[in-house]
Design a protein around this motif. Structure first.
Motif, mmCIF file in Angstrom:
data_model
loop_
_atom_site.group_PDB
_atom_site.id
_atom_site.type_symbol
_atom_site.label_atom_id
_atom_site.label_comp_id
_atom_site.label_asym_id
_atom_site.label_seq_id
_atom_site.Cartn_x
_atom_site.Cartn_y
_atom_site.Cartn_z
ATOM 1 N N ILE A 123 0.846 -1.208 0.000
ATOM 2 C CA ILE A 123 0.000 0.000 0.000
ATOM 3 C C ILE A 123 0.875 1.250 0.000
ATOM 4 O O ILE A 123 0.593 2.231 -0.709
ATOM 5 C CB ILE A 123 -0.976 -0.041 1.201
ATOM 6 C CG1 ILE A 123 -2.051 -1.102 0.943
ATOM 7 C CG2 ILE A 123 -1.603 1.320 1.453
ATOM 8 C CD1 ILE A 123 -2.773 -1.575 2.171
ATOM 9 N N GLN A 124 1.956 1.230 0.779
ATOM 10 C CA GLN A 124 2.892 2.349 0.814
ATOM 11 C C GLN A 124 3.488 2.591 -0.576
ATOM 12 O O GLN A 124 3.587 3.734 -1.048
ATOM 13 C CB GLN A 124 4.017 2.055 1.822
ATOM 14 C CG GLN A 124 5.044 3.161 1.976
ATOM 15 C CD GLN A 124 4.482 4.350 2.753
ATOM 16 O OE1 GLN A 124 3.887 4.160 3.807
ATOM 17 N NE2 GLN A 124 4.658 5.548 2.221
ATOM 18 N N GLN A 129 3.617 5.673 -5.638
ATOM 19 C CA GLN A 129 3.568 5.621 -7.102
ATOM 20 C C GLN A 129 2.570 6.625 -7.672
ATOM 21 O O GLN A 129 2.825 7.258 -8.703
ATOM 22 C CB GLN A 129 3.193 4.198 -7.557
ATOM 23 C CG GLN A 129 3.143 4.029 -9.075
ATOM 24 C CD GLN A 129 2.702 2.623 -9.471
ATOM 25 O OE1 GLN A 129 2.684 1.701 -8.655
ATOM 26 N NE2 GLN A 129 2.350 2.455 -10.738
ATOM 27 N N TYR A 130 1.417 6.780 -6.975
ATOM 28 C CA TYR A 130 0.355 7.644 -7.494
ATOM 29 C C TYR A 130 0.269 8.983 -6.751
ATOM 30 O O TYR A 130 -0.686 9.732 -6.943
ATOM 31 C CB TYR A 130 -0.993 6.912 -7.430
ATOM 32 C CG TYR A 130 -1.049 5.747 -8.391
ATOM 33 C CD1 TYR A 130 -1.258 5.946 -9.750
ATOM 34 C CD2 TYR A 130 -0.843 4.441 -7.949
ATOM 35 C CE1 TYR A 130 -1.285 4.883 -10.642
ATOM 36 C CE2 TYR A 130 -0.866 3.359 -8.828
ATOM 37 C CZ TYR A 130 -1.087 3.600 -10.179
ATOM 38 O OH TYR A 130 -1.103 2.541 -11.056
ATOM 39 N N GLY A 131 1.265 9.273 -5.904
ATOM 40 C CA GLY A 131 1.295 10.567 -5.216
ATOM 41 C C GLY A 131 0.157 10.768 -4.240
ATOM 42 O O GLY A 131 -0.366 11.878 -4.095
ATOM 43 N N LEU A 132 -0.249 9.695 -3.545
ATOM 44 C CA LEU A 132 -1.399 9.770 -2.650
ATOM 45 C C LEU A 132 -1.030 10.138 -1.209
ATOM 46 O O LEU A 132 -1.878 10.632 -0.465
ATOM 47 C CB LEU A 132 -2.169 8.442 -2.667
ATOM 48 C CG LEU A 132 -2.819 8.115 -4.016
ATOM 49 C CD1 LEU A 132 -3.285 6.669 -4.068
ATOM 50 C CD2 LEU A 132 -3.997 9.038 -4.276
ATOM 51 N N ALA A 133 0.200 9.873 -0.806
ATOM 52 C CA ALA A 133 0.703 10.283 0.523
ATOM 53 C C ALA A 133 -0.199 9.845 1.670
ATOM 54 O O ALA A 133 -0.624 10.642 2.501
ATOM 55 C CB ALA A 133 0.895 11.804 0.551
ATOM 56 N N ARG A 150 -8.687 9.152 -0.585
ATOM 57 C CA ARG A 150 -7.475 8.539 -1.130
ATOM 58 C C ARG A 150 -7.384 7.064 -0.741
ATOM 59 O O ARG A 150 -6.885 6.243 -1.520
ATOM 60 C CB ARG A 150 -6.244 9.296 -0.629
ATOM 61 C CG ARG A 150 -6.164 10.723 -1.149
ATOM 62 C CD ARG A 150 -4.922 11.415 -0.624
ATOM 63 N NE ARG A 150 -4.924 12.816 -1.029
ATOM 64 C CZ ARG A 150 -3.841 13.568 -1.084
ATOM 65 N NH1 ARG A 150 -2.663 13.057 -0.771
ATOM 66 N NH2 ARG A 150 -3.915 14.830 -1.443
ATOM 67 N N VAL A 151 -7.861 6.751 0.456
ATOM 68 C CA VAL A 151 -7.892 5.343 0.888
ATOM 69 C C VAL A 151 -8.805 4.544 -0.037
ATOM 70 O O VAL A 151 -8.483 3.426 -0.448
ATOM 71 C CB VAL A 151 -8.342 5.223 2.357
ATOM 72 C CG1 VAL A 151 -8.479 3.754 2.769
ATOM 73 C CG2 VAL A 151 -7.369 5.939 3.285
ATOM 74 N N GLU A 152 -9.952 5.123 -0.396
ATOM 75 C CA GLU A 152 -10.871 4.448 -1.328
ATOM 76 C C GLU A 152 -10.199 4.241 -2.694
ATOM 77 O O GLU A 152 -10.389 3.199 -3.329
ATOM 78 C CB GLU A 152 -12.160 5.267 -1.488
ATOM 79 C CG GLU A 152 -13.092 5.242 -0.283
ATOM 80 C CD GLU A 152 -13.902 3.962 -0.199
ATOM 81 O OE1 GLU A 152 -13.544 2.958 -0.837
ATOM 82 O OE2 GLU A 152 -14.921 3.955 0.516
ATOM 83 N N ILE A 153 -9.433 5.240 -3.135
ATOM 84 C CA ILE A 153 -8.716 5.099 -4.414
ATOM 85 C C ILE A 153 -7.687 3.974 -4.305
ATOM 86 O O ILE A 153 -7.581 3.116 -5.194
ATOM 87 C CB ILE A 153 -8.034 6.434 -4.804
ATOM 88 C CG1 ILE A 153 -9.088 7.516 -5.057
ATOM 89 C CG2 ILE A 153 -7.163 6.240 -6.051
ATOM 90 C CD1 ILE A 153 -8.509 8.925 -5.177
ATOM 91 N N ILE A 184 -4.160 13.956 -8.786
ATOM 92 C CA ILE A 184 -4.151 12.490 -8.662
ATOM 93 C C ILE A 184 -4.805 11.847 -9.888
ATOM 94 O O ILE A 184 -4.301 10.858 -10.440
ATOM 95 C CB ILE A 184 -4.864 12.052 -7.358
ATOM 96 C CG1 ILE A 184 -4.004 12.429 -6.135
ATOM 97 C CG2 ILE A 184 -5.146 10.548 -7.355
ATOM 98 C CD1 ILE A 184 -4.757 12.388 -4.818
ATOM 99 N N LEU A 185 -5.927 12.421 -10.353
ATOM 100 C CA LEU A 185 -6.612 11.874 -11.533
ATOM 101 C C LEU A 185 -5.685 11.925 -12.752
ATOM 102 O O LEU A 185 -5.602 10.961 -13.527
ATOM 103 C CB LEU A 185 -7.900 12.657 -11.816
ATOM 104 C CG LEU A 185 -9.014 12.574 -10.767
ATOM 105 C CD1 LEU A 185 -10.205 13.427 -11.186
ATOM 106 C CD2 LEU A 185 -9.456 11.144 -10.535
ATOM 107 N N LYS A 186 -4.998 13.045 -12.910
ATOM 108 C CA LYS A 186 -4.065 13.180 -14.047
ATOM 109 C C LYS A 186 -2.937 12.155 -13.939
ATOM 110 O O LYS A 186 -2.514 11.569 -14.939
ATOM 111 C CB LYS A 186 -3.507 14.607 -14.091
ATOM 112 C CG LYS A 186 -4.536 15.657 -14.509
ATOM 113 C CD LYS A 186 -3.961 17.064 -14.427
ATOM 114 C CE LYS A 186 -4.973 18.095 -14.900
ATOM 115 N NZ LYS A 186 -4.489 19.479 -14.721
#
Length: 512
Positions: A123-124, A129-133, A150-153, A184-186
């Motif tokens: 998960i980390q 990778q997707y810049g979710l932090a 972000r957790v849902e994503i 994040i979408l981009k």
């Protein structure tokens, strides 16, 4: 095998008792695009995506994923096909950690035990990778709404989703979080994902989407390239008429003080000061907008005014009478209307009918009851009148409130509160999750109340809404009003600076 569309939903029809939610709709999404699904509240957008995700079964139509016909009879099959959905109302267990939520139902074991450590590492890695932090070990109840999203994503990405459906993803986010989500979408698309974005917000569609399919009253209107259109054209396609984004209103004619708040102190759920010595006056015949970043005491202030939270010190007066710490019903009967920021928690009883919800504040009075016995004929006569007057789209007054779209639930609350003709109308996030047509309607209703000589207190995270509707804007920061400015004489930049604790223009005057 080559294919033109990653998703094809051809001629989809979905019927519920008394309503055709999707009437022969076709949606085609290309690989690697962000595709908007636009429509009014109750147009059938979420229903169509729930068909794609396997929550509903269509009466008619065909679904193809990457050119192959598929039958999606439940969400597990959707997951296997690489489809993930981030719902408007998050599906998270609040006292579980981020990792526990993400692996729930998809756990891996090591030596007979759930392997939390390896899952957290994965998960980390995905988060970076997707810049979710996102912190894999944080508890859901301790993180912001934006972080919960972000957790849902991450939950969808952990399950290998290549196609992501976002249902009204910005409805519960602050402006800063919306900006972060757009990035994040981009990023997701740049990594090869395909996204369907259900939204009402035309600015966001113009900023981030490639194409847009419009649905109106359950029917497909068409698909347009975003590069070839603009907000006005999209709005007209969505509601079937020209929409005015700027609400026309005359100058306010303020009169006597209706709400006066002096040196108010209110604590939050952790018993820490959330409102700290706040002063504010709202007069008859004006709309005061409160602008501020979420979490600066807005919720506690509203709850204190409406009797839902204890006031530690200071006073709240209504039409010259002290209402500090009175029971909620007494405050309501003193002439306060309340459109709450969370329509599900505080606005409606979801399993009650629309008709029952329309009289929640008045059911114990005549003509709705006499001698403790409800007169259902009068209740439902009133409900039918309000449904028509406020354009609440529901099969009938007997339909459960839960079955309505979010926007129509909101219209039902506004109908109930405005119909009571309160001296003070508190509108907290009144247009959250609503389409442009409904927003235009509600803004007009707030201005109508002002023009009838009522006091309106508007709390919104949407700066353009605050500036568009308010006569004066009070900026809240760390539980205090740091400045009050005339809406005509300010702009988003100045308000944004004040909202961040920036320097005030001059001396604060909460009566200015």
């Amino acid at each position: 095998m080559s294919y033109e569309y990653v998703i094809e939903m051809n001629n989809i029809t979905k019927v519920f008792p008394g309503i055709v939610a999707n009437d022969n709709i076709t949606l085609q999404v290309k690989q690697g695009e962000i595709h908007a699904l636009l429509g009014e509240n109750g147009a059938g957008k979420s229903t169509l995506m729930n068909v794609l995700f396997g929550l509903y079964q269509p009466e008619q139509g065909e679904i193809k994923i990457k050119g192959q016909p598929v039958k999606i009879t439940n969400p597990n099959i959707a997951n296997e096909l690489g489809i993930g959905m981030v719902h408007q109302h998050f599906m998270l267990v609040h006292n579980f950690t981020v990792t526990e939520n993400i692996i729930l139902g998809n756990e891996t074991t090591k030596g007979g035990r759930i392997n939390i450590e390896d899952a957290a590492k994965e998960i980390q890695k995905l988060s970076e990778q997707y810049g979710l932090a996102v912190d894999p070990y944080a508890k859901i109840e301790d993180i912001s709404v934006g972080m919960q999203q972000r957790v849902e994503i991450l939950k969808t990405l952990y399950r290998g989703a290549e196609i992501l459906i976002f249902d009204e993803p910005t409805a519960v986010l602050t402006p800063q979080e919306i900006g972060e989500l757009i990035n994040i979408l981009k990023r997701l698309v740049s990594e090869g994902k395909s996204i369907v974005l259900i939204t009402h917000k035309l600015k966001e569609i113009m900023e981030v989407c490639d194409r847009c399919t419009i649905i109106r009253k359950g029917k497909g209107i068409g698909t347009v390239n975003i590069a070839d259109t603009n907000e006005d054209q999209l709005a007209e396609l969505m509601v079937g008429r020209e929409v005015h984004f700027k609400t026309e209103k005359s100058d306010a004619q303020p009169r006597q003080d209706v709400l006066k708040i002096s040196n108010l102190v209110v604590h939050d759920a952790r018993n820490l000061p959330a409102v700290r010595g706040l002063d504010l006056t709202v007069r008859a015949g004006e709309i005061i907008g409160i602008a501020g970043v979420d979490g600066n005491g807005q919720s506690e202030l509203i709850e204190a005014i409406t009797g839902l939270r204890k006031v530690e010190s200071g006073s709240i007066t209504l039409n010259g009478k002290d209402v500090t710490n009175l029971p909620a019903r007494r405050i309501t009967e003193s002439g306060v209307g309340h459109i709450p920021q969370d329509r599900h928690k505080h606005g409606l009883v979801l399993d009650f009918s629309v008709g029952d919800n329309m009289v929640l504040q008045t059911y114990y009075k005549e003509p709705y009851s006499r001698g403790g016995v409800l007169n259902f004929q009068k209740v439902y006569d009133k409900a039918r009148a309000l449904i028509q007057q406020f354009d609440v789209r529901t099969p009938s007054e007997f339909t459960a409130a839960r079955a309505l779209s979010g926007g129509n639930q909101q219209k039902a609350i506004i109908a109930r509160e405005v119909d009571r003709d309160p001296d003070l109308l508190i509108a907290a996030q009144p247009t959250r999750g609503l389409d442009v047509g409904a927003i235009e309607f509600i803004h007009r209703k707030l201005i109508e109340q002002r023009d009838k000589g009522k006091a309106v207190l508007l709390i919104s995270f949407e700066l353009d809404e605050v500036l568009n509707v308010s006569d004066r804007v009070a900026v809240i920061y760390e539980g205090q009003i740091v400045d009050v400015v005339n809406a005509k004489e300010t702009n988003e930049q100045e308000l944004g600076l004040l909202m961040a604790g920036g320097k005030q223009k001059g001396k604060v005057n909460t009566n200015a």
